[in-house]
Design a protein around this motif. Sequence first.
Motif, short mmCIF file in Angstrom:
data_model
loop_
_atom_site.label_atom_id
_atom_site.label_comp_id
_atom_site.label_asym_id
_atom_site.label_seq_id
_atom_site.Cartn_x
_atom_site.Cartn_y
_atom_site.Cartn_z
N VAL A 42 -2.54 -10.45 0.93
CA VAL A 42 -3.89 -10.95 1.21
C VAL A 42 -4.58 -10.12 2.29
O VAL A 42 -5.78 -9.86 2.21
CB VAL A 42 -3.84 -12.45 1.59
N ASP A 43 -3.84 -9.64 3.28
CA ASP A 43 -4.46 -8.84 4.34
C ASP A 43 -4.90 -7.48 3.83
O ASP A 43 -5.83 -6.89 4.38
CB ASP A 43 -3.47 -8.68 5.50
N ASP A 44 -4.24 -6.98 2.79
CA ASP A 44 -4.66 -5.73 2.16
C ASP A 44 -5.98 -5.92 1.42
O ASP A 44 -6.93 -5.14 1.59
CB ASP A 44 -3.60 -5.25 1.16
N MET A 45 -6.06 -6.94 0.57
CA MET A 45 -7.25 -7.09 -0.27
C MET A 45 -8.46 -7.57 0.53
O MET A 45 -9.60 -7.38 0.11
CB MET A 45 -6.97 -8.01 -1.47
N LEU A 46 -8.23 -8.13 1.72
CA LEU A 46 -9.34 -8.54 2.57
C LEU A 46 -9.76 -7.45 3.55
O LEU A 46 -10.73 -7.61 4.30
CB LEU A 46 -8.98 -9.81 3.35
N GLY A 47 -9.03 -6.34 3.56
CA GLY A 47 -9.39 -5.25 4.45
C GLY A 47 -9.05 -5.51 5.91
O GLY A 47 -9.71 -4.99 6.81
N ILE A 48 -8.02 -6.32 6.15
CA ILE A 48 -7.59 -6.62 7.52
C ILE A 48 -6.48 -5.68 7.96
O ILE A 48 -6.50 -5.14 9.06
CB ILE A 48 -7.13 -8.09 7.64
N PHE A 49 -5.50 -5.47 7.07
CA PHE A 49 -4.38 -4.58 7.37
C PHE A 49 -4.74 -3.18 6.87
O PHE A 49 -5.02 -2.99 5.68
CB PHE A 49 -3.11 -5.08 6.68
N SER A 50 -4.74 -2.21 7.76
CA SER A 50 -5.19 -0.88 7.37
C SER A 50 -4.26 0.23 7.84
O SER A 50 -4.66 1.40 7.90
CB SER A 50 -6.60 -0.62 7.92
#
Length: 281
Positions: free
Chosen positions: A220-228
């Motif tokens: 979820v953090d990938d698709m929301l652009g939080i984890f980069s």
Amino acid sequence: MSAVANTKAFTPSDIRSRKDGTPLVYLTAYTTPVARLVDSHCDVVLVGDSVGMVLHGLPTTLGVTLDMMIMHGMAVRRGLERALMVVDMPFGSYEESPEQAFRSAARVMAETGCAAVKLEGGEAMAETIRFLTGRGVPIMGHVGLMPQAVNTFGGYRVQGRGEDGDRIRGDALAVAEAGAFAVVLEKVPEALARRITGELAIPTIGIGASAACDGQILVVDDMLGIFSDFRPKFVKRYAELGGIAEAAIAAYAQEVRDRRFPADEHLFGDAPRTVNGGEST
């Protein structure tokens, strides 16, 4: 409004019965607030060992412990009503023997209230999967790129190209035959994932695999652009919340330094004030 009407909580049998049906929607979650956000939209919520990298800053998933998975599993459980909750078995908690795997899985299920656990491995883990499912532990499998074996694979490389496809196919078949109710196919060639999906009697869940899979999963953090920290090719950004959050933090910091925050409306006087017909404290 939610994308999926509220129904009773999903079971592993419900998920298995969706083979060749409407594609299954999976996302990860590690906290109660995120679990509440994804619950009405997802069929399955995975408390993934990716939590080690996404929330704890670990370089891989190998440092994740059973206690960490249980803590995050308990948090996610509080936020779910309908989605099936699955918890990852972390590295070192199940590989030694079927008996060790059962002890770990039983603890995870008892303490988190999850409906199933996920473990990585194909033919090598078939005996363990059979042992667990025979004792009432629903299992979701995971083959192809297996992050817990990243050192063996020499990095996060595509698995199953050329003749190596027979190995991945054999792993997927072994997991299904051992009793898993679904299997994740991670970072394998599209044609191979499509072939495996057509051969298996259980749902395949793709992540960098094929649109033909019976479902899809993303962190979820990938698709929301939080984890980069890194961005795999298979990740589609549906938002860029990391940038939005950073801009908000920068604005807050500047207002504090300029003494523009807090303003009068954020402060309290000697006597209560009436706001919108009610008394503020």
